[in-house]
Design a protein around this motif. Structure first.
Motif, mmCIF file in Angstrom:
data_model
loop_
_atom_site.group_PDB
_atom_site.id
_atom_site.type_symbol
_atom_site.label_atom_id
_atom_site.label_comp_id
_atom_site.label_asym_id
_atom_site.label_seq_id
_atom_site.Cartn_x
_atom_site.Cartn_y
_atom_site.Cartn_z
ATOM 1 N N GLN A 190 -10.051 29.532 -13.289
ATOM 2 C CA GLN A 190 -10.910 28.357 -13.206
ATOM 3 C C GLN A 190 -10.064 27.110 -13.007
ATOM 4 O O GLN A 190 -8.988 26.992 -13.598
ATOM 5 C CB GLN A 190 -11.775 28.205 -14.467
ATOM 6 N N VAL A 191 -10.567 26.201 -12.179
ATOM 7 C CA VAL A 191 -9.867 24.954 -11.876
ATOM 8 C C VAL A 191 -10.811 23.791 -12.162
ATOM 9 O O VAL A 191 -12.001 23.843 -11.809
ATOM 10 C CB VAL A 191 -9.389 24.923 -10.405
ATOM 11 N N TRP A 192 -10.304 22.757 -12.794
ATOM 12 C CA TRP A 192 -11.094 21.579 -13.132
ATOM 13 C C TRP A 192 -11.132 20.631 -11.944
ATOM 14 O O TRP A 192 -10.102 20.219 -11.433
ATOM 15 C CB TRP A 192 -10.494 20.886 -14.354
ATOM 16 N N ASN A 193 -12.358 20.303 -11.498
ATOM 17 C CA ASN A 193 -12.487 19.424 -10.329
ATOM 18 C C ASN A 193 -12.812 17.974 -10.697
ATOM 19 O O ASN A 193 -13.132 17.167 -9.834
ATOM 20 C CB ASN A 193 -13.562 19.958 -9.381
ATOM 21 N N ASP A 233 -7.867 18.213 -2.403
ATOM 22 C CA ASP A 233 -8.041 17.970 -3.832
ATOM 23 C C ASP A 233 -7.626 19.228 -4.576
ATOM 24 O O ASP A 233 -7.106 20.185 -3.975
ATOM 25 C CB ASP A 233 -9.492 17.590 -4.140
ATOM 26 N N ASP A 234 -7.867 19.226 -5.890
ATOM 27 C CA ASP A 234 -7.421 20.356 -6.707
ATOM 28 C C ASP A 234 -8.151 21.646 -6.360
ATOM 29 O O ASP A 234 -7.567 22.731 -6.391
ATOM 30 C CB ASP A 234 -7.629 20.030 -8.190
ATOM 31 N N VAL A 235 -9.443 21.540 -6.028
ATOM 32 C CA VAL A 235 -10.214 22.749 -5.718
ATOM 33 C C VAL A 235 -9.738 23.377 -4.416
ATOM 34 O O VAL A 235 -9.511 24.588 -4.342
ATOM 35 C CB VAL A 235 -11.719 22.422 -5.661
ATOM 36 N N THR A 236 -9.601 22.580 -3.382
ATOM 37 C CA THR A 236 -9.111 23.135 -2.116
ATOM 38 C C THR A 236 -7.661 23.578 -2.237
ATOM 39 O O THR A 236 -7.240 24.539 -1.568
ATOM 40 C CB THR A 236 -9.253 22.093 -1.001
ATOM 41 N N SER A 241 -4.594 21.046 1.772
ATOM 42 C CA SER A 241 -5.686 20.776 0.839
ATOM 43 C C SER A 241 -5.918 19.289 0.697
ATOM 44 O O SER A 241 -5.086 18.469 1.103
ATOM 45 C CB SER A 241 -5.383 21.391 -0.539
ATOM 46 N N ARG A 276 -7.824 26.958 -3.684
ATOM 47 C CA ARG A 276 -8.296 27.901 -2.676
ATOM 48 C C ARG A 276 -7.162 28.332 -1.743
ATOM 49 O O ARG A 276 -7.035 29.510 -1.400
ATOM 50 C CB ARG A 276 -9.436 27.263 -1.881
ATOM 51 N N TRP A 310 -15.769 23.116 -14.184
ATOM 52 C CA TRP A 310 -14.802 24.164 -13.889
ATOM 53 C C TRP A 310 -15.297 24.997 -12.707
ATOM 54 O O TRP A 310 -16.450 25.422 -12.680
ATOM 55 C CB TRP A 310 -14.606 25.075 -15.099
ATOM 56 N N VAL A 311 -14.428 25.219 -11.748
ATOM 57 C CA VAL A 311 -14.746 25.993 -10.548
ATOM 58 C C VAL A 311 -14.040 27.339 -10.649
ATOM 59 O O VAL A 311 -12.830 27.402 -10.908
ATOM 60 C CB VAL A 311 -14.319 25.244 -9.273
#
Length: 501
Positions: free
Chosen positions: A223-226, A157-160, A155, A163, A230-231
């Motif tokens: 949900q994740v904070w990018n 970042d936090d979003v990837t 990954s 994932r 929130w994603v």
């Protein structure tokens, strides 16, 4: 000689301001450019069932709010005997019901209406406080560390990172994932893995919007904070494609329903999709968002209906200016055809034309008699006004008696304007002859018909009523036409012999 540069700058500014206001209406309020489009509204009903124990009851349900893609336009409750209120708490919006005494099976209904609104944007609330790192037993902690290490390597970042964690948890061949899922669900596992890795995240309750769906239970997602918003992630699927019909209902991550004085509680959701007009959707959005709306939609409905016709008059004025300045069409009075066209809108075209010809024709006959009496202008005009009123009254009664209900609408004609029209045509007959009367009368009637066709066009009605910036563009067009000093098209016939030579 005065420079016209400031004038042209003003015209350009008017056009730009009109375009900017129209774009603002479209982007901020979601007003479509064309009529006939519909907007989708979701009626979502939450059914709360529980058994009361004969004591005071207090039920608190997590209530949704406006979010990206959806605007909350209304909410209501059906709970006989219960008091209800909507409160904002530290954990979010909640609907609360209370009653002093209740016994046996109880049912409470809460309904929310959401407008599908691509323009709906809500400022996300960032996470606050330190992330509490969860604890695991030895083997589980080793599995957690292994999954985090792999996800961190794959990954950026936090979003990837989240994932990759979802993919790892849904890998049926992963022993580490199987070990973690022995004691917890996927959504709980991902939430704890994120917290263990010090990545801000939370669990939210969502519902899947499906027309006609009944007794649906709430689903939980992560949900994740990018860094800015929130994603949303579906923990049950490795394919991270969140459908557009997913609505976040509960963001509190605390409880969907808090119940005091009852037991065996259940919450089920039913939903149905509705189609509403753009005007209704805009009115609902303005009221729900509390937007500072300077448009006609902020007025009461009675005034809106009045302005719907008034806002068409500048279009009629533009047509009259074009026909008189560019075409050279003669009319009896400058803007009399516009007012006659407004009357045609109320009476319909054929009825309006027949009524106009009857009133003006009869009025000219009576006016010719009055001219022999050598009355003063004020007295003569007053007599013509009274005569027009009597003519309209007689024609209306006759139309009603013979069953022509369309003739009743002839009362919409502007009496003062008709009186002045009759006076002007009578004087014109005496000074210029019948030919000039026919030219100006026919030009007025033709202009009125063209203005009527423009005023009854659904696209023009939609644009003038919903985009007030269009009035500035029309004003700029009239100003530009006002600077034209060339030949009118009807005057070119004077040069026809030269062309033949």
């Amino acid at each position: 000689m005065t420079s016209k540069v400031p004038f042209y700058i003003s015209v350009v500014l008017l056009i730009l301001a009109g375009i900017a206001l129209s774009l603002f209406r479209h982007q901020s309020y979601g007003v479509p450019w064309t009529p006939g489009e519909t907007r989708q509204v979701w009626d979502i009903e939450a059914r709360i069932e529980f058994n009361a124990q004969g004591t005071p009851v207090k039920a608190s349900l997590a209530a949704p709010h406006t979010q990206n893609g959806f605007t909350l336009v209304g909410e209501s409750s059906s709970s006989p005997g219960y008091g209800v209120s909507y409160v904002n708490t530290e954990s979010g919006r909640r609907a609360e019901w209370s009653i002093r005494h209740a016994l046996g099976a109880q049912t409470i209904y809460y309904k929310a209406q959401f407008l599908v609104d691509p323009q709906a944007k809500v400022e996300a609330i960032p996470p606050s406080g330190d992330i509490v790192k969860p604890t695991f037993d030895g083997p589980t902690e080793a599995a957690v560390a292994a999954l985090i290490a792999v996800a961190n390597q794959r990954s950026a970042d936090d979003v990837t990172f989240a994932r990759e964690l979802v993919k790892a948890i849904n890998d049926n061949e992963s022993q580490n994932a199987s070990l973690i899922l022995n004691n917890m669900s996927k959504v709980e596992a991902i939430d704890k893995l994120l917290a263990y890795a010090q990545v801000p995240g939370k669990i939210v309750g969502v519902i899947e919007l499906e027309d006609g769906r009944r007794r649906q239970t709430i689903q939980h997602m992560n949900q994740v904070w990018n860094g800015s918003k929130w994603v949303l992630f579906n923990p049950e699927s490795a394919q991270q494609v969140i459908a557009e019909n997913i609505l976040v209902w509960d963001e509190s991550n605390i409880s969907l329903l808090d119940l005091m004085g009852g037991q065996n509680s259940q919450v089920h959701f039913s939903m149905i999709a509705l189609e509403v007009t753009p005007q209704q959707a805009t009115d609902d959005k303005v009221e729900a968002d509390g937007l500072i709306n300077f448009s006609i939609h902020s007025l009461p409905l009675e005034e809106q209906a009045m302005f719907k016709t008034i806002m068409l008059i500048p279009i009629g004025a533009l047509i009259v200016v074009f026909l008189r300045v560019i075409i050279g069409l003669k009319t009896s009075g400058t803007f009399m055809p516009v007012l006659i066209a407004v009357a045609f809108v109320q009476t319909q075209l054929v009825t309006g034309i027949v009524g106009f010809l009857l009133i003006v024709g009869t009025g000219l006959v009576i006016r010719s008699y009055l001219s022999r009496l050598n009355l003063l202008l004020v007295a003569r005009i007053s007599a013509v006004i009274i005569t027009v009123i009597m003519i309209i009254s007689v024609f209306t009664v006759v139309a009603f008696k013979i069953g022509l209900t369309e003739g009743l609408s002839i009362t919409f004609f502007p009496m003062i304007i008709l009186s002045w029209t009759i006076e002007r045509m009578s004087i014109l007959w005496e000074e210029e002859g019948a030919k000039e009367v026919v030219l100006q009368g026919g030009g007025s009637l033709l202009t009125a018909v063209l203005v009527y066709l423009a005023m009854t066009n659904p696209y023009i009605q939609h644009l003038t009523f919903n985009f007030i910036g269009l009035q500035l563009i029309v004003l700029a067009g009239i100003l530009l036409l006002g600077t034209y000093t060339g030949y009118r098209l009807t005057e070119l016939r004077r040069f026809k012999p030269l062309a033949e030579d």
